[in-house]
Motif scaffolding. Structure first.
Motif, PDB file in Angstrom:
ATOM      1  N   HIS A 197     -11.084 -14.732 -30.288  1.00 45.40           N
ATOM      2  CA  HIS A 197     -11.675 -14.888 -28.961  1.00 45.40           C
ATOM      3  C   HIS A 197     -13.054 -15.529 -29.034  1.00 45.40           C
ATOM      4  O   HIS A 197     -13.364 -16.439 -28.249  1.00 45.40           O
ATOM      5  N   ARG A 199     -14.264 -17.391 -31.505  1.00 49.02           N
ATOM      6  CA  ARG A 199     -14.133 -18.769 -31.977  1.00 49.02           C
ATOM      7  C   ARG A 199     -13.744 -19.690 -30.826  1.00 49.02           C
ATOM      8  O   ARG A 199     -14.226 -20.819 -30.723  1.00 49.02           O
ATOM      9  N   LYS A 200     -12.893 -19.195 -29.947  1.00 47.82           N
ATOM     10  CA  LYS A 200     -12.481 -19.994 -28.793  1.00 47.82           C
ATOM     11  C   LYS A 200     -13.670 -20.307 -27.889  1.00 47.82           C
ATOM     12  O   LYS A 200     -13.775 -21.419 -27.343  1.00 47.82           O
ATOM     13  N   HIS A 203     -15.534 -23.203 -29.539  1.00 50.18           N
ATOM     14  CA  HIS A 203     -14.795 -24.461 -29.373  1.00 50.18           C
ATOM     15  C   HIS A 203     -14.912 -24.979 -27.936  1.00 50.18           C
ATOM     16  O   HIS A 203     -15.156 -26.172 -27.710  1.00 50.18           O
ATOM     17  N   THR A 204     -14.746 -24.076 -26.970  1.00 52.51           N
ATOM     18  CA  THR A 204     -14.798 -24.467 -25.564  1.00 52.51           C
ATOM     19  C   THR A 204     -16.184 -24.964 -25.174  1.00 52.51           C
ATOM     20  O   THR A 204     -16.321 -25.944 -24.427  1.00 52.51           O
ATOM     21  N   GLN A 207     -16.503 -28.616 -26.506  1.00 51.45           N
ATOM     22  CA  GLN A 207     -15.386 -29.567 -26.396  1.00 51.45           C
ATOM     23  C   GLN A 207     -15.751 -30.847 -25.645  1.00 51.45           C
ATOM     24  O   GLN A 207     -15.106 -31.885 -25.819  1.00 51.45           O
ATOM     25  N   SER A 216     -11.572 -24.611 -37.066  1.00 50.10           N
ATOM     26  CA  SER A 216     -11.671 -23.318 -37.747  1.00 50.10           C
ATOM     27  C   SER A 216     -11.071 -23.425 -39.140  1.00 50.10           C
ATOM     28  O   SER A 216     -10.110 -24.174 -39.350  1.00 50.10           O
TER      29      SER A 216
END
Length: 231
Positions: A197, A199-200, A203-204, A207, A216
């Motif tokens: 969660h 890590r997301k 990334h978001t 982006q 990752s």
């Protein structure tokens, strides 16, 4: 449909659920108990529901149900299943808080695809742990308990004093700061291991940044985000 398998907290509850799905009366069926119910830790975790197979007797047929009415009943049943799961989750949490001698107020916040139970009280840092690891474990166990006797699945999020929102804001700022470092130095930046969660969130947050890319690497639970500048 002449046969159906259902689960429930008790054998009778499972049988009634099957009868409701078939649209028949109790004298039109026979049933077989496939698994007796059992309780686990705190009366919830690790336990098993009753499981039965219900068959229509020879010569019997399910009652005809109009599609609109059937849809209404399905929506109603889903709403009740969600409510029941949330109540089980709250009872499970309270049993843990009682054992830990914590005075905790549970606030329920309902979203479109999930239900958040926000915990408020004194000295609740023990429920969060390092970077929310204890909180994530508590959330995992709560979902197991809540869905033990339910075929419906509603995602239950556990939060403490809005910690998850504050943590997300912190991670977004961290991502932006480290992306700036990667661009300035022209070299990759490796973050510390994080949950999927978190890590997301990283990334978001990056982006739309056209000057860096993220991915990752590593194996769980040591998987981490890498930020690299684009050449």
């Amino acid at each position: 449909m002449t046969s159906v398998e259902k689960t429930g907290k008790t054998v009778d509850e499972a049988v009634e659920a099957a009868i409701a799905e078939l649209g028949v009366s109790r004298d039109q069926i026979e049933y077989e108990v496939l698994e007796e119910p059992s309780k686990g830790l705190f009366g919830f975790l690790g336990g098993k529901p009753a499981r039965v197979r219900v068959n229509l007797l020879a010569g019997q047929s399910p009652a005809a149900i109009s599609e609109p009415q059937e849809k209404k009943e399905l929506v109603s049943a889903a709403g009740k299943a969600t409510a029941d799961s949330v109540e089980v989750a709250k009872t499970f949490l309270q049993s843990i808080f009682t054992a830990m001698k914590l005075n905790v107020k549970i606030e329920k916040l309902t979203g479109e695809e999930q239900v958040t139970l926000n915990l408020r009280g004194e000295d609740l840092g023990i429920l969060i742990g390092k970077h929310g690891q204890t909180l994530d474990a508590l959330q995992y166990l709560t979902n197991l308990a809540a869905h033990r006797d339910s075929d419906e699945r509603v995602r239950i999020i556990i939060d403490v004093e809005d910690y998850r929102k504050r943590r997300e804001e912190t991670l977004v700022r961290l991502a932006q700061r480290l992306a700036d470092r990667a661009k300035l130095r022209g070299e990759k930046v490796v973050l510390e291991p994080m949950s999927p969660h978190e890590r997301k969130i990283i990334h978001t947050a990056l982006q739309t940044d056209q000057r860096v890319t993220t991915f990752s690497e590593g194996e769980e639970p040591f998987r981490k985000v890498v930020i690299t500048p684009k050449r």
